[in-house]
Each structure stands twice: as structure tokens, then as C-alpha cells.
Design an enzyme around this catalytic site. Structure first.
Site, PDB file in Angstrom:
ATOM      1  N   HIS A  85       0.855  -1.191   0.000  1.00 22.13           N
ATOM      2  CA  HIS A  85       0.000   0.000   0.000  1.00 22.13           C
ATOM      3  C   HIS A  85       0.892   1.242   0.000  1.00 22.13           C
ATOM      4  O   HIS A  85       1.974   1.235   0.591  1.00 22.13           O
ATOM      5  CB  HIS A  85      -0.905  -0.023   1.235  1.00 22.13           C
ATOM      6  CG  HIS A  85      -1.949   1.038   1.193  1.00 22.13           C
ATOM      7  ND1 HIS A  85      -1.692   2.337   1.556  1.00 22.13           N
ATOM      8  CD2 HIS A  85      -3.252   1.009   0.804  1.00 22.13           C
ATOM      9  CE1 HIS A  85      -2.793   3.055   1.396  1.00 22.13           C
ATOM     10  NE2 HIS A  85      -3.762   2.275   0.946  1.00 22.13           N
ATOM     11  N   GLU A 151      -3.885   2.038  -7.523  1.00 19.53           N
ATOM     12  CA  GLU A 151      -4.239   3.145  -6.648  1.00 19.53           C
ATOM     13  C   GLU A 151      -3.300   4.317  -6.925  1.00 19.53           C
ATOM     14  O   GLU A 151      -2.199   4.374  -6.343  1.00 19.53           O
ATOM     15  CB  GLU A 151      -4.088   2.740  -5.182  1.00 19.53           C
ATOM     16  CG  GLU A 151      -4.916   1.557  -4.773  1.00 19.53           C
ATOM     17  CD  GLU A 151      -5.240   1.597  -3.284  1.00 19.53           C
ATOM     18  OE1 GLU A 151      -6.415   1.709  -2.959  1.00 19.53           O
ATOM     19  OE2 GLU A 151      -4.312   1.543  -2.464  1.00 19.53           O
TER      20      GLU A 151
HETATM   21  C1  PEP Z   1      -6.650   3.323   0.254  1.00 18.33           C
HETATM   22  O1  PEP Z   1      -6.064   3.813   1.223  1.00 18.33           O
HETATM   23  O2  PEP Z   1      -6.290   2.250  -0.229  1.00 18.33           O
HETATM   24  C2  PEP Z   1      -7.767   4.057  -0.301  1.00 18.33           C
HETATM   25  C3  PEP Z   1      -8.231   3.681  -1.458  1.00 18.33           C
HETATM   26  O3  PEP Z   1      -8.230   5.093   0.463  1.00 18.33           O
HETATM   27  P1  PEP Z   1      -9.455   6.050   0.115  1.00 18.33           P
HETATM   28  O4  PEP Z   1     -10.578   5.198  -0.388  1.00 18.33           O
HETATM   29  O5  PEP Z   1      -9.781   6.710   1.412  1.00 18.33           O
HETATM   30  O6  PEP Z   1      -8.976   7.012  -0.922  1.00 18.33           O
END
Ligand code: PEP
Length: 232
Positions: A85, A151
Site C-alpha cells: 500500500h 491506486e
Molecule cells: C486506500 O487507502 O487504499 C484508499 C483507497 O483510500 P481512500 O478510499 O480513502 O482514498
């Protein structure tokens, strides 16, 4: 095929809140919701019949590593583990090399890694998205199922989301590269500022196999509403 919904609860719920979370979720018994709580709540979620993932673990199986928890210790309780992450990469200095060791340990312990990848805003502005993604997915030793969560770092917790083509292009690239390099078909989740308003549109993008949700998953009822909106 239902979209996969992964809830990354991060360091948020206390014990009673976690009990309540698991208790509400178990009544729905939905397929394809994976909850990643803090390690101290994994056992209770597991006992409630929730499909559980860890948020991270240490790559060695056993030994004198005070404070750490290993994949070996988690393997009977979790089916998945989030790996790499962006908060681990930036706040805890996790390199792609450490992440590779963690993925190897997941496979060894029969845990499915959910590998998080994505570029920073600066890298995006410098048109380095594909270069960064390539760096994060190359030279993995794949010996089992793996899920990728794309992400973009600038999307996490900010409310900023790439447009549909931006998401689709990267997801399609990741799938193509996994086929070329490792000869496997993989599922790619999108993560970053997903909420009840935008979840459906994001899931309508064909290359999106599901969502990794942080902030909007902390309220279990909101998570359930997202699941229903996307899948029912
Ligand atoms: C994450 O931390 O993996 C994430 C997607 O956070 P958020 O949905 O709060 O942007």
C-alpha cells in the site's frame, strides 16, 4: 461476475467498533466483500464468517522480530493480504524489493496478495505512469493467484480521481503485461477516493474488476450500500 469490494479499514476501529462491524456484515453474507481490519481484529472478523484480509505482514515466517506478525501466523485466519500500500511505501519506506519478498511469503503461506501499485502526482504530471507501474510489477515470482489494486497515490483520500479513460488505460496495460510476462489473467481493482456517488460509474469501466476502498469503508453501512449499488 460480481465486482470485488475490498475494505481497507487501516488503523481506525476500536474493539467494540470492530465487533459491531463484523456483526452487521455477517448478516448480509455477501460474496466478494473482503475486509482488511487491524491485526487485532482479524480473529473476530474471521469468527463472524467475514472474508478477511490483512493490511500487511512481515515476510519471514518466525523468529526474534518483536512486534511483527508474519504471513505464516496469519495464514489460517486470512485469505488475502494487502501488499505494498502507498502508505507502507511512503511512511514505512517499503521498497519494491521488500514487497517482492512479501509476495513470495504470501504464496508460500497460501495467502492471496492484493498488490497495490500506482504513481504519484509528480510522476503522473511527468507522464511516467506506465514506467512506474512497469517497475512495480516486473520481476515478481508468481506462483499462485494475485490481485492488483491500481491506486494512484494522488487519489488516496483526496477526492481526486483519474477520468474513465485514465483508469481504463492503466488497468488494460496491467492486464496485458501480466499476460505477457507471467502468462496469467489477473483481476485489477481500482482504489482512491471511491464513495457511494462514484462507485457505480467506476465499476462500469469494463477493465475494473472491483474496488479497494479506504475512508468510505469505515462505516459498515456505507460499505454495504456501495456493494449493493455496484453488484445488485
Ligand atoms: C486506500 O487507502 O487504499 C484508499 C483507497 O483510500 P481512500 O478510499 O480513502 O482514498
Amino acid at each position: 461476475m460480481n465486482k470485488i469490494i475490498v475494505a481497507n479499514l487501516k488503523m481506525n476501529l476500536n474493539y467494540n467498533e470492530a465487533l459491531n462491524y463484523g456483526d452487521i456484515l455477517r448478516k448480509y453474507n455477501y460474496d466478494n466483500i473482503i475486509v482488511c481490519p487491524s491485526n487485532i481484529h482479524i480473529d473476530l472478523m474471521h469468527k463472524y464468517g467475514v472474508v478477511v484480509g490483512a493490511q500487511d505482514a512481515y515476510y519471514l515466517n518466525k523468529g526474534a522480530y518483536t512486534g511483527e506478525v508474519s504471513f505464516y501466523q496469519l495464514k489460517d485466519l486470512v485469505k488475502y493480504c494487502i501488499i505494498g500500500h502507498s502508505e507502507r511505501r511512503t511512511l514505512f519506506n517499503e521498497s519494491n524489493e521488500i514487497i517482492k519478498d512479501k509476495i513470495a511469503s504470501c504464496f508460500f503461506n497460501k495467502i492471496i496478495p492484493i498488490l497495490c501499485i500506482g504513481e504519484t502526482k509528480e510522476e503522473y504530471d511527468n507522464k511516467k505512469t506506465f514506467e512506474i507501474v512497469e517497475e512495480q510489477i516486473k520481476d515478481l515470482n508468481i506462483s499462485g493467484e494475485i490481485i492488483i489494486a491500481y491506486e494512484p497515490v494522488y487519489s488516496i483520500g483526496t477526492g481526486i480521481i483519474p477520468n474513465d479513460d485514465g483508469i481504463d488505460n492503466v488497468h488494460t496495460y496491467i492486464k496485458k503485461r501480466f499476460k505477457e510476462i507471467y502468462n496469467i489473467d489477473i483481476k485489477v481493482l481500482y482504489g482512491g477516493s471511491v464513495n457511494l456517488d462514484n462507485c457505480k460509474d467506476i465499476c462500469n469501466i469494463e477493465s475494473v474488476d472491483g474496488l479497494l476502498i479506504g475512508g468510505a469503508s469505515i462505516d459498515v453501512n456505507n460499505l454495504i450500500e456501495i456493494y449493493k449499488k455496484v453488484n445488485l
